[in-house]
Design an enzyme around this catalytic site. Structure first.
Site, PDB file in Angstrom:
ATOM      1  N   SER A  85      68.074   4.909  83.997  1.00 28.16           N
ATOM      2  CA  SER A  85      67.524   3.701  83.470  1.00 28.16           C
ATOM      3  C   SER A  85      67.891   3.613  82.056  1.00 28.16           C
ATOM      4  O   SER A  85      68.307   4.587  81.385  1.00 28.16           O
ATOM      5  CB  SER A  85      66.054   3.916  83.569  1.00 28.16           C
ATOM      6  N   TYR A  88      58.406   8.975  82.488  1.00 29.53           N
ATOM      7  CA  TYR A  88      59.418   8.201  83.235  1.00 29.53           C
ATOM      8  C   TYR A  88      60.710   8.251  82.313  1.00 29.53           C
ATOM      9  O   TYR A  88      61.836   8.579  82.948  1.00 29.53           O
ATOM     10  CB  TYR A  88      59.114   6.715  83.436  1.00 29.53           C
TER      11      TYR A  88
HETATM   12  P1  NAP Z   1      60.824  -0.820  93.961  1.00 32.53           P
HETATM   13  O1  NAP Z   1      61.300  -2.168  94.310  1.00 32.53           O
HETATM   14  O2  NAP Z   1      59.631  -0.423  93.835  1.00 32.53           O
HETATM   15  O3  NAP Z   1      61.856   0.117  94.593  1.00 32.53           O
HETATM   16  C1  NAP Z   1      61.528   1.469  94.863  1.00 32.53           C
HETATM   17  C2  NAP Z   1      61.309   2.093  96.512  1.00 32.53           C
HETATM   18  O4  NAP Z   1      61.262   3.388  96.188  1.00 32.53           O
HETATM   19  C3  NAP Z   1      60.124   1.450  96.834  1.00 32.53           C
HETATM   20  O5  NAP Z   1      60.076   0.920  98.417  1.00 32.53           O
HETATM   21  C4  NAP Z   1      59.027   2.633  96.780  1.00 32.53           C
HETATM   22  O6  NAP Z   1      58.127   2.623  97.602  1.00 32.53           O
HETATM   23  C5  NAP Z   1      59.942   3.769  97.206  1.00 32.53           C
HETATM   24  N1  NAP Z   1      59.391   5.186  96.865  1.00 32.53           N
HETATM   25  C6  NAP Z   1      58.833   5.436  95.724  1.00 32.53           C
HETATM   26  N2  NAP Z   1      58.447   6.924  95.930  1.00 32.53           N
HETATM   27  C7  NAP Z   1      59.196   7.394  96.934  1.00 32.53           C
HETATM   28  C8  NAP Z   1      59.277   8.322  97.406  1.00 32.53           C
HETATM   29  N3  NAP Z   1      58.621   9.583  97.206  1.00 32.53           N
HETATM   30  N4  NAP Z   1      60.434   8.752  98.386  1.00 32.53           N
HETATM   31  C9  NAP Z   1      60.973   7.709  98.896  1.00 32.53           C
HETATM   32  N5  NAP Z   1      60.636   6.362  98.311  1.00 32.53           N
HETATM   33  C10 NAP Z   1      59.879   6.235  97.578  1.00 32.53           C
HETATM   34  O7  NAP Z   1      61.457  -0.631  92.378  1.00 32.53           O
HETATM   35  P2  NAP Z   1      63.006  -0.559  92.005  1.00 32.53           P
HETATM   36  O8  NAP Z   1      62.913  -1.336  90.477  1.00 32.53           O
HETATM   37  O9  NAP Z   1      63.999  -1.208  92.891  1.00 32.53           O
HETATM   38  O10 NAP Z   1      63.422   0.914  91.581  1.00 32.53           O
HETATM   39  C11 NAP Z   1      64.729   1.347  92.107  1.00 32.53           C
HETATM   40  C12 NAP Z   1      65.181   2.472  91.187  1.00 32.53           C
HETATM   41  O11 NAP Z   1      65.531   1.625  89.895  1.00 32.53           O
HETATM   42  C13 NAP Z   1      64.130   3.511  90.675  1.00 32.53           C
HETATM   43  O12 NAP Z   1      64.696   4.530  90.488  1.00 32.53           O
HETATM   44  C14 NAP Z   1      63.762   2.968  89.302  1.00 32.53           C
HETATM   45  O13 NAP Z   1      63.146   3.789  88.272  1.00 32.53           O
HETATM   46  C15 NAP Z   1      64.990   2.284  88.875  1.00 32.53           C
HETATM   47  N6  NAP Z   1      64.853   1.413  87.738  1.00 32.53           N
HETATM   48  C16 NAP Z   1      64.379   0.198  87.893  1.00 32.53           C
HETATM   49  C17 NAP Z   1      64.407  -0.967  86.936  1.00 32.53           C
HETATM   50  C18 NAP Z   1      63.760  -2.084  86.815  1.00 32.53           C
HETATM   51  O14 NAP Z   1      63.713  -2.656  85.785  1.00 32.53           O
HETATM   52  N7  NAP Z   1      63.415  -2.728  88.109  1.00 32.53           N
HETATM   53  C19 NAP Z   1      64.923  -0.451  85.609  1.00 32.53           C
HETATM   54  C20 NAP Z   1      65.615   0.998  85.507  1.00 32.53           C
HETATM   55  C21 NAP Z   1      65.494   1.597  86.456  1.00 32.53           C
HETATM   56  P3  NAP Z   1      56.708   2.120  96.976  1.00 32.53           P
HETATM   57  O15 NAP Z   1      56.634   0.788  96.536  1.00 32.53           O
HETATM   58  O16 NAP Z   1      55.592   2.287  98.265  1.00 32.53           O
HETATM   59  O17 NAP Z   1      56.249   3.131  95.755  1.00 32.53           O
END
Ligand code: NAP
Length: 284
Positions: A141, A154
């Site tokens: 991130s 985080y």
């Molecule tokens: P998201 O839509 O919430 O997707 C994350 C997925 O991971 C969800 O289905 C979540 O399930 C699942 N998850 C959570 N804990 C888990 C575990 N212990 N084992 C397996 N799966 C698990 O969010 P996203 O934004 O796409 O996030 C994807 C990645 O991008 C993450 O690593 C996040 O930190 C990173 N990121 C996101 C952003 C942003 O702006 N969106 C920016 C920088 C980095 P639940 O919803 O049930 O928890």
């Protein structure tokens, strides 16, 4: 024309939502066979029906080593091996204040965001070796690069992901397993609602609300979408990046260039010090 991932097998954690789902869609369109690993079973089963024959869902909590091992084993039993690992599952906590964070919150955040990808790499690498190499991509991130883009636990974990990717690249690249990280900026997904503890449907709806407003968040005037990150993951997963390892790719619409540099309403450090008056210039 053949897809850019034709003949490749990918394991994508967090694969049923947000960035992971966007990557599943793009990788499938490019010909990959996919194991989507996540903890949202209903969405996972829907994905299996949608990509029948090309995708299997693995219930996989990335804090549980046996789950990761089973997801990797599924790639082998179902599709014959593994070429690509996208360590992408993630959560965030709402806690920004260092003095108020419970010790358990630190453990939970690091277990999901750092230990999970570490164990993913541990179990995936032997299968990749059988295929003569592979590509590992870890979702970090911009919060791991600069302060101010996320809660402290985080952000610290994401910084660890960037460095862990470098160290892993040093160890695995000689065996033709490349390791890189992606640093997304603000991407419209459910993670923001989920980190506030909102019910699933509300968190999912929040992603759509972010799309409406996020074009103002960074210099490039469009919202960051899962596909923007998926395109970077595709590059790192494909042979186009055969000479790329141990690096991190920032995909943030330019948000980290510095707010004062592009936002007409933000004060630059210069303005903060001197207001609109012109300070005395040094004489030559
Ligand atoms: P998201 O839509 O919430 O997707 C994350 C997925 O991971 C969800 O289905 C979540 O399930 C699942 N998850 C959570 N804990 C888990 C575990 N212990 N084992 C397996 N799966 C698990 O969010 P996203 O934004 O796409 O996030 C994807 C990645 O991008 C993450 O690593 C996040 O930190 C990173 N990121 C996101 C952003 C942003 O702006 N969106 C920016 C920088 C980095 P639940 O919803 O049930 O928890």
């Amino acid at each position: 024309m053949a897809g850019r991932l034709e003949g490749k097998v990918a394991l994508i954690t967090g694969g049923v939502s947000g960035i992971g789902l966007g990557t599943v869609e793009l990788f499938a369109a490019e010909g990959a066979q996919i194991v989507a690993a996540d903890i949202q079973d209903e969405k996972g089963q829907m994905l299996e029906r949608r990509f029948r024959g090309a995708l299997r869902y693995a219930r996989c909590d990335v804090t549980v080593e046996a789950d990761i091992a089973a997801a990797v084993a599924l790639a082998k039993s179902e599709f014959g091996g593994l070429d690509i690992l996208f360590n992408n599952a993630g959560i965030s906590d709402g806690m920004r204040v260092l003095t108020e964070i419970e010790a358990d919150t630190w453990s939970w955040i690091f277990d999901v965001l750092v230990r999970g990808p570490a164990l993913g790499m541990k179990h995936a690498a032997p299968l990749m070796l059988e295929r003569g190499g592979g590509s590992i991509i870890n979702t970090a991130s911009i919060a791991g690069l600069q302060a101010g883009w996320g809660p402290i636990a985080y952000s610290s974990a994401k910084a660890a992901v960037i460095h862990m990717s470098r160290v892993a690249a040093a160890q695995l690249s000689p065996q033709k397993i490349r390791v890189n990280a992606i640093c997304p900026g603000l991407i419209a997904t459910s993670i923001f609602g989920a980190s506030l503890g909102l019910p699933r449907e509300v968190a999912d709806q929040m992603a759509a609300r972010i799309v409406e407003n996020a074009h103002r968040a960074q210099p490039i005037p469009k919202p960051g979408l899962p596909d923007d990150i998926a395109q970077a993951a595709l590059y790192l997963a494909s042979d186009a990046s055969a000479f790329v390892s141990g690096t991190h790719m920032v995909v943030d619409g330019g948000i980290t260039v510095g707010g004062h540099a592009w936002d007409a309403e933000a004060m630059s450090p210069f303005q903060t010090l001197f207001g609109d008056t012109v300070p005395p210039q040094p004489t030559p």
